[in-house]
Design a protein around this motif. Structure first.
Motif, PDB file in Angstrom:
ATOM      1  N   THR A 134       0.768  -1.301  -0.207  1.00  0.00           N
ATOM      2  CA  THR A 134       0.160  -0.152   0.044  1.00  0.00           C
ATOM      3  C   THR A 134       0.960   1.290  -0.033  1.00  0.00           C
ATOM      4  N   ASP A 135       0.342   2.319  -0.369  1.00  0.00           N
ATOM      5  CA  ASP A 135       0.840   3.621  -0.552  1.00  0.00           C
ATOM      6  C   ASP A 135       2.568   3.469  -1.339  1.00  0.00           C
ATOM      7  N   SER A 136       1.990   2.851  -2.486  1.00  0.00           N
ATOM      8  CA  SER A 136       3.395   2.329  -3.256  1.00  0.00           C
ATOM      9  C   SER A 136       2.970   2.352  -4.598  1.00  0.00           C
ATOM     10  N   PRO A 137       3.099   3.725  -5.251  1.00  0.00           N
ATOM     11  CA  PRO A 137       2.792   3.934  -6.749  1.00  0.00           C
ATOM     12  C   PRO A 137       3.350   3.006  -7.804  1.00  0.00           C
ATOM     13  N   VAL A 138       2.601   2.657  -8.583  1.00  0.00           N
ATOM     14  CA  VAL A 138       3.127   1.697  -9.324  1.00  0.00           C
ATOM     15  C   VAL A 138       3.864   2.539 -10.839  1.00  0.00           C
ATOM     16  N   ALA A 139       4.933   2.176 -11.283  1.00  0.00           N
ATOM     17  CA  ALA A 139       5.651   2.858 -12.309  1.00  0.00           C
ATOM     18  C   ALA A 139       5.249   2.123 -13.851  1.00  0.00           C
ATOM     19  N   GLU A 140       4.994   0.576 -13.818  1.00  0.00           N
ATOM     20  CA  GLU A 140       4.772  -0.033 -14.869  1.00  0.00           C
ATOM     21  C   GLU A 140       4.424  -1.357 -14.623  1.00  0.00           C
ATOM     22  N   ILE A 141       3.619  -1.810 -15.535  1.00  0.00           N
ATOM     23  CA  ILE A 141       3.199  -3.291 -15.392  1.00  0.00           C
ATOM     24  C   ILE A 141       4.049  -4.015 -16.152  1.00  0.00           C
ATOM     25  N   LEU A 142       4.545  -5.025 -15.460  1.00  0.00           N
ATOM     26  CA  LEU A 142       5.532  -5.947 -16.288  1.00  0.00           C
ATOM     27  C   LEU A 142       4.904  -7.260 -16.885  1.00  0.00           C
ATOM     28  N   LEU A 143       5.341  -7.451 -17.975  1.00  0.00           N
ATOM     29  CA  LEU A 143       4.932  -8.310 -18.911  1.00  0.00           C
ATOM     30  C   LEU A 143       5.944  -9.615 -19.213  1.00  0.00           C
ATOM     31  N   ASN A 144       5.360 -10.831 -19.450  1.00  0.00           N
ATOM     32  CA  ASN A 144       5.856 -11.758 -20.004  1.00  0.00           C
ATOM     33  C   ASN A 144       5.531 -12.223 -21.150  1.00  0.00           C
ATOM     34  N   GLY A 145       5.623 -11.889 -22.376  1.00  0.00           N
ATOM     35  CA  GLY A 145       4.966 -12.081 -23.426  1.00  0.00           C
ATOM     36  C   GLY A 145       3.633 -11.134 -23.416  1.00  0.00           C
ATOM     37  N   ASP A 146       2.474 -11.699 -23.574  1.00  0.00           N
ATOM     38  CA  ASP A 146       1.073 -11.079 -23.533  1.00  0.00           C
ATOM     39  C   ASP A 146       0.385 -11.271 -22.180  1.00  0.00           C
ATOM     40  N   ARG A 147       1.362 -11.773 -21.089  1.00  0.00           N
ATOM     41  CA  ARG A 147       0.793 -12.100 -19.833  1.00  0.00           C
ATOM     42  C   ARG A 147       1.376 -10.952 -18.594  1.00  0.00           C
ATOM     43  N   ALA A 148       0.595 -10.247 -18.084  1.00  0.00           N
ATOM     44  CA  ALA A 148       0.954  -9.546 -16.771  1.00  0.00           C
ATOM     45  C   ALA A 148       1.447 -10.469 -15.787  1.00  0.00           C
ATOM     46  N   LEU A 169      -3.969   1.370 -19.159  1.00  0.00           N
ATOM     47  CA  LEU A 169      -3.535   0.674 -20.634  1.00  0.00           C
ATOM     48  C   LEU A 169      -2.596   1.889 -21.218  1.00  0.00           C
ATOM     49  N   ASN A 170      -2.556   3.042 -20.829  1.00  0.00           N
ATOM     50  CA  ASN A 170      -1.866   4.000 -21.565  1.00  0.00           C
ATOM     51  C   ASN A 170      -0.490   4.351 -20.711  1.00  0.00           C
ATOM     52  N   ARG A 171      -0.576   4.279 -19.639  1.00  0.00           N
ATOM     53  CA  ARG A 171       0.699   4.954 -18.814  1.00  0.00           C
ATOM     54  C   ARG A 171       1.367   3.657 -18.247  1.00  0.00           C
ATOM     55  N   LEU A 172       0.635   2.784 -17.635  1.00  0.00           N
ATOM     56  CA  LEU A 172       1.431   1.710 -17.161  1.00  0.00           C
ATOM     57  C   LEU A 172       2.026   0.535 -17.962  1.00  0.00           C
ATOM     58  N   LEU A 173       1.177   0.325 -18.951  1.00  0.00           N
ATOM     59  CA  LEU A 173       1.566  -0.857 -19.761  1.00  0.00           C
ATOM     60  C   LEU A 173       2.888  -0.396 -20.645  1.00  0.00           C
ATOM     61  N   PRO A 174       3.979  -1.236 -20.981  1.00  0.00           N
ATOM     62  CA  PRO A 174       5.036  -0.799 -21.935  1.00  0.00           C
ATOM     63  C   PRO A 174       4.478  -0.439 -23.040  1.00  0.00           C
ATOM     64  N   ALA A 175       4.977   0.857 -23.715  1.00  0.00           N
ATOM     65  CA  ALA A 175       4.666   1.181 -25.027  1.00  0.00           C
ATOM     66  C   ALA A 175       4.699   0.157 -26.182  1.00  0.00           C
ATOM     67  N   LEU A 177       7.494  -0.657  -8.953  1.00  0.00           N
ATOM     68  CA  LEU A 177       7.169   0.531  -8.163  1.00  0.00           C
ATOM     69  C   LEU A 177       7.995   1.581  -8.485  1.00  0.00           C
ATOM     70  N   THR A 178       7.483   2.734  -8.222  1.00  0.00           N
ATOM     71  CA  THR A 178       8.334   3.958  -8.421  1.00  0.00           C
ATOM     72  C   THR A 178       9.544   3.903  -7.908  1.00  0.00           C
ATOM     73  N   ASP A 179       9.670   3.459  -6.700  1.00  0.00           N
ATOM     74  CA  ASP A 179      10.845   3.455  -5.931  1.00  0.00           C
ATOM     75  C   ASP A 179      11.911   2.257  -6.485  1.00  0.00           C
ATOM     76  N   GLY A 180      11.484   1.663  -7.569  1.00  0.00           N
ATOM     77  CA  GLY A 180      12.428   0.559  -8.210  1.00  0.00           C
ATOM     78  C   GLY A 180      12.027  -0.934  -7.857  1.00  0.00           C
ATOM     79  N   ARG A 181      11.250  -1.236  -6.752  1.00  0.00           N
ATOM     80  CA  ARG A 181      11.069  -2.579  -6.119  1.00  0.00           C
ATOM     81  C   ARG A 181      10.175  -3.223  -7.259  1.00  0.00           C
ATOM     82  N   GLU A 182      10.236  -4.347  -7.615  1.00  0.00           N
ATOM     83  CA  GLU A 182       9.488  -5.321  -8.280  1.00  0.00           C
ATOM     84  C   GLU A 182       8.589  -6.330  -7.573  1.00  0.00           C
ATOM     85  N   ILE A 183       7.340  -6.397  -7.996  1.00  0.00           N
ATOM     86  CA  ILE A 183       6.598  -7.270  -7.110  1.00  0.00           C
ATOM     87  C   ILE A 183       5.861  -8.189  -8.296  1.00  0.00           C
TER      88      ILE A 183
END
Length: 175
Positions: A39-53, A80-86, A58-64
């Protein structure tokens, strides 16, 4: 236009103990099932493996990492526009996401919370209103239904409405 009528008739319901108790219950249920949440952990990006999340960065660099998937609670444009990789979405889907309406009505809310020493009585104001109790859990105060309709039309036309309406909520101590 039906939405303001329901609080007038039935009030607004909240979980016992306040609205955050729902989140606390969901977090406890997740923990009981062996899961965890940051909680209180802003997400910078959704990580993908192929077409699966498969997780989030997180914005602090941690990966979950996620075993099953990722649930986003933000709006579709953010997800879909900000969190998914371009380049993740196909061209047709990306075009649809780029045109998701944002605030299609032009209306918005302004919220103020006030903590008081005791129970709200509104005696002076209630004397002037014999048509309803101002202390109901939720009340919409407007000049008329026509004024609400006109205000909505002006908002959709990107104009500042002539009439501003107020939706009040008198929360209990538990809320």
């Amino acid at each position: 236009m039906m939405a303001p009528g329901f609080p007038h008739k039935f009030g607004t319901r909240r979980p016992v103990g306040g609205t955050y108790t729902l989140i606390e219950a969901l977090l406890a249920n997740l923990a009981d099932a062996g899961g965890s949440a940051a909680t209180d952990s802003p997400v910078a990006e959704i990580l993908l493996n192929g077409d699966r999340a498969t997780g989030v960065r997180l914005t602090d660099g941690r990966e979950i990492r996620a075993r099953v998937g990722v649930i986003a609670s933000c709006d579709p444009v953010q997800t879909l526009n900000r969190l998914l990789p371009a380049g993740t979405l196909d061209q047709r889907t990306q075009a649809r996401v780029d045109h998701v309406p944002l605030s299609a009505t032009g209306a918005s809310a302004f919220k103020v919370d006030v903590a008081l020493r005791g129970k709200l009585t509104l005696g002076r104001h209630q004397k002037r209103r014999d048509d309803f109790d101002l202390r109901l859990p939720a009340v919409m105060i407007a000049d008329s239904l026509e004024a609400v309709v006109r205000s909505a039309q002006q908002s959709r036309a990107r104009q500042v409405p002539d009439d501003i309406h107020m939706f009040t909520c008198v929360a209990t101590h538990a809320d």
